[in-house]
Design a protein around this motif. Structure first.
Motif, PDB file in Angstrom:
ATOM      1  N   ARG A   1      -8.201   2.037  -4.023  1.00 47.77           N
ATOM      2  CA  ARG A   1      -7.144   1.840  -5.188  1.00 47.77           C
ATOM      3  C   ARG A   1      -7.682   1.919  -6.704  1.00 47.77           C
ATOM      4  NH1 ARG A   1      -3.007  -2.878  -2.788  1.00 47.77           N
ATOM      5  NH2 ARG A   1      -4.755  -3.780  -1.284  1.00 47.77           N
TER       6      ARG A   1
ATOM      7  N   THR B   1      -1.446   7.998  -7.566  1.00 46.99           N
ATOM      8  CA  THR B   1      -0.812   7.451  -6.670  1.00 46.99           C
ATOM      9  C   THR B   1       0.404   8.454  -6.233  1.00 46.99           C
ATOM     10  OG1 THR B   1       1.209   6.644  -8.075  1.00 46.99           O
ATOM     11  CG2 THR B   1      -0.594   5.043  -7.736  1.00 46.99           C
TER      12      THR B   1
ATOM     13  N   ASP C   1       2.370   4.095  -3.106  1.00 49.45           N
ATOM     14  CA  ASP C   1       0.988   4.004  -3.689  1.00 49.45           C
ATOM     15  C   ASP C   1       0.168   5.192  -2.973  1.00 49.45           C
ATOM     16  OD1 ASP C   1      -1.699   3.599  -4.123  1.00 49.45           O
ATOM     17  OD2 ASP C   1      -1.073   1.468  -4.963  1.00 49.45           O
TER      18      ASP C   1
ATOM     19  N   ARG D   1       0.637  -1.323   0.030  1.00 48.18           N
ATOM     20  CA  ARG D   1       0.117   0.162  -0.009  1.00 48.18           C
ATOM     21  C   ARG D   1       0.881   1.316  -0.240  1.00 48.18           C
ATOM     22  NH1 ARG D   1      -5.459  -1.221   1.458  1.00 48.18           N
ATOM     23  NH2 ARG D   1      -5.628   0.751   0.450  1.00 48.18           N
TER      24      ARG D   1
END
Length: 297
Positions: free
Chosen positions: A134, A139, A129, A118
């Motif tokens: 998601r 990101t 990220d 993550r």
């Protein structure tokens, strides 16, 4: 929020939040940051069996775990896979026009911090990220790669309250010209090199504020909190309570200001409620938590 194994969950400021929500028989409550369901479970257990709770969660992993945990409550619990920023329209889709109270814990859950891929934590060297949801397109790695030095400095300064923001941004731009800064370890190393040793904090990682700033920018966190606070009164019944748990001064300031400036709110606690020494002993992560409460006029 809470730790990964839900048997060991320690929801922050739980007793204080439950007390100030003032649960009403048959009431409809919202947990705007469901996480792994710690606050939600406590609210459902404390409510008479006709009460109802709606949980908002935009992290798919957390939502799945919370749904499993709360399955025993049947139709009394409903999950909304979305950000709390869309509170009013999403409640409208459930045909909910009025709620009796709302709680939001704005911290990052240990589930997110502990999942290496993550990119929320500077422990290890993982993809940068930081998206809570998601499916979002941008990101942290993309921000680090694409933004100008000035824009990066602004993010670090305004969202991280990082005093070395300009120097860090300068080092970052120089570093990415040689090699992409696409992992948590590389970003942390660049920040550590940029900040003079005498300014390294004694008890926290030197990159903590930069990581916080990027996470806030990637997820639009401050804009989401502001929108929630502006729109929530539209669905709050008179006397309904809104309990906001924050972990850093930026969010706390937004909550304090919104409660003071919006005539729909009346402030319940002038000073924020913090954790007891006993709670900090059980859960060190609660140390920086603050609870502010307001009621619908």
């Amino acid at each position: 929020m809470e730790h990964d194994q839900h048997e060991a969950h320690i929801p922050v400021l739980l007793d204080a939040a439950l007390k100030h929500l003032g649960l009403r028989p048959g009431g409809v409550y919202v947990d705007a940051t469901l996480g792994l369901g710690g606050h939600a479970e406590a609210i459902l257990r404390a409510m008479p069996p006709v009460g109802r709770l709606i949980g908002f969660e935009w992290d798919a992993d957390a939502a799945a775990r919370a749904a499993k945990r709360l399955a025993g409550f049947g139709g009394r619990f409903e999950l909304v896979r979305a950000s709390y920023a869309d509170l009013v329209p999403d409640l409208g889709q459930l045909d909910v026009r009025e709620i009796d109270g709302l709680v939001a814990d704005l911290g990052v859950s240990s589930l997110q911090l502990d999942q290496a891929d993550r990119g929320f934590s500077f422990r290890g060297d993982n993809p940068l990220d930081m998206r809570m949801d998601r499916s979002r397109p941008v990101t942290a790695a993309m921000l680090v790669a694409d933004l100008t030095e000035e824009a990066l400095a602004d993010i670090f300064y305004y969202y991280g309250e990082e005093r070395q923001a300009r120097r860090i941004a300068k080092f970052l731009v120089q570093a990415r010209e040689k090699e992409p800064v696409a992992t948590t370890g590389r970003l942390a190393a660049v920040v550590a090199a940029a900040v003079p040793r005498k300014y390294h904090p004694p008890k926290a990682h030197v990159a903590t504020k930069v990581f916080q700033a990027l996470r806030i920018a990637v997820n639009g966190e401050l804009e989401n909190v502001t929108r929630l606070l502006v729109e929530a009164p539209a669905v709050m019944l008179p006397g309904a309570r809104i309990c906001m748990i924050t972990f850093h001064s930026l969010e706390d300031r937004i909550v304090k200001q919104a409660f003071a400036d919006n005539p729909a709110y009346t402030v319940v606690n002038r000073r924020p409620i913090g954790p007891t020494a006993e709670e900090i002993g059980r859960n060190p992560r609660a140390r920086s938590a603050k609870l502010r409460v307001a009621a619908r006029m």
